[in-house]
Design a protein around this motif. Sequence first.
Motif, mmCIF file in Angstrom:
data_model
loop_
_atom_site.group_PDB
_atom_site.id
_atom_site.type_symbol
_atom_site.label_atom_id
_atom_site.label_comp_id
_atom_site.label_asym_id
_atom_site.label_seq_id
_atom_site.Cartn_x
_atom_site.Cartn_y
_atom_site.Cartn_z
ATOM 1 N N LEU A 272 54.992 16.638 14.990
ATOM 2 C CA LEU A 272 53.915 17.286 15.745
ATOM 3 C C LEU A 272 52.562 16.684 15.387
ATOM 4 O O LEU A 272 51.731 16.406 16.272
ATOM 5 N N GLU A 273 52.317 16.474 14.095
ATOM 6 C CA GLU A 273 51.047 15.892 13.670
ATOM 7 C C GLU A 273 50.897 14.470 14.193
ATOM 8 O O GLU A 273 49.810 14.048 14.596
ATOM 9 N N THR A 274 52.006 13.724 14.199
ATOM 10 C CA THR A 274 51.974 12.359 14.739
ATOM 11 C C THR A 274 51.635 12.385 16.224
ATOM 12 O O THR A 274 50.844 11.560 16.716
ATOM 13 N N ALA A 275 52.227 13.343 16.933
ATOM 14 C CA ALA A 275 51.961 13.466 18.368
ATOM 15 C C ALA A 275 50.485 13.786 18.617
ATOM 16 O O ALA A 275 49.850 13.195 19.506
ATOM 17 N N LYS A 276 49.935 14.688 17.833
ATOM 18 C CA LYS A 276 48.526 15.053 17.995
ATOM 19 C C LYS A 276 47.608 13.850 17.736
ATOM 20 O O LYS A 276 46.628 13.632 18.455
ATOM 21 N N GLU A 277 47.935 13.079 16.702
ATOM 22 C CA GLU A 277 47.126 11.907 16.376
ATOM 23 C C GLU A 277 47.173 10.872 17.504
ATOM 24 O O GLU A 277 46.150 10.281 17.852
ATOM 25 N N ARG A 278 48.375 10.668 18.049
ATOM 26 C CA ARG A 278 48.515 9.698 19.140
ATOM 27 C C ARG A 278 47.765 10.148 20.389
ATOM 28 O O ARG A 278 47.134 9.347 21.090
#
Length: 359
Positions: free
Chosen positions: A101-107
Amino acid sequence: MLGWFKKKFFQQEEPAVTAAAPPAEQEAASSRPPPAAGVEQQKPSMFKRLQERLGKSRDTLVHRLDRLLLGRKKIDQELYDELEELLITADLGVNTALHLLETAKERVKRDQLSDPQALKQVLREQILAFLLASNRPAELVLPESGPFVIMVVGVNGVGKTTSIGKIAAKFVKSGQSVLLVAGDTFRAAAIDQLKIWGERTGVEVHSGLPKADPSSVVFDGVAKGIAKKYDVIIIDTAGRLHTSVNLMEELKKIRRVIGKNMPSAPHEVMLVLDATTGQNALSQAKLFHEAVGVTGLTLTKLDGTAKGGIVANICHELKIPVRFIGIGEQADDLRDFDPQEFVDALFSRDDAGSEPQPI
């Protein structure tokens, strides 16, 4: 096949030989030969079978994701909250789900993404990254001379002995001589099952009497394997509950005993896990790893579970390579694990191409 092993040790191509039939008591016989090297037309059928067998996991993760994203016009906190719940319930585990989820938000922020459908590709890429990071070519400690020794561990009921038989068949098909050692002396059925596999694959099985000291049987088995110059020795071990202190101490002892005959052995400690147990499989992996230092995993029964997300979770949490996955009962349904192929099959569309319905 067995690239993780052969590329570092035998450096030879695998001949196309008919797959050995598994024990009749355990599964249906298989007579189909493995695909010959370079035969491109056989690849789609093998991929399709993997795609079909991962259907339940695809329903749990990818189809639910499609339904979640259908009709969404923007990426907002409500979508993130629902996505978090979806990932956790797909057996990706809390830590892995939050990381995704955090990776998705960063992307989304970095690439200024606005289309919710872009989240699916982001998740696909990150799950693949987890698998690739864990499954880089492992630096196996290979013997300068003598057999390659694999110690196989796992609790009862995960398909451990059957997996050993199928792995032995793979080595035999690649031209290696194999000795099986029946180190699970507490269950006469385990010894009998291993002997059936030995008969089916033309492999010798070393065993002692039921209830014999497992370490003694393993010590003698490894000594025999060295003396007879086998290429590979695969050792079965007892599989009581992973929370059993006695079991773990016994496995530690067996590991030490193997080293008395051959200081560099075992060269692989393979843990067999039942994918249908979901997060419990991760708990098992942690305890076995702490006890005996697991170097490779075999995940069985992926065809019968909706919990395929556990593969990504284990790779992310433990960084232990997955060697094989089991997607059925036939001998060639124990497949070498290919991260790209796995993710492609998991995120692929069904032949029907049906459109997802809103949640």
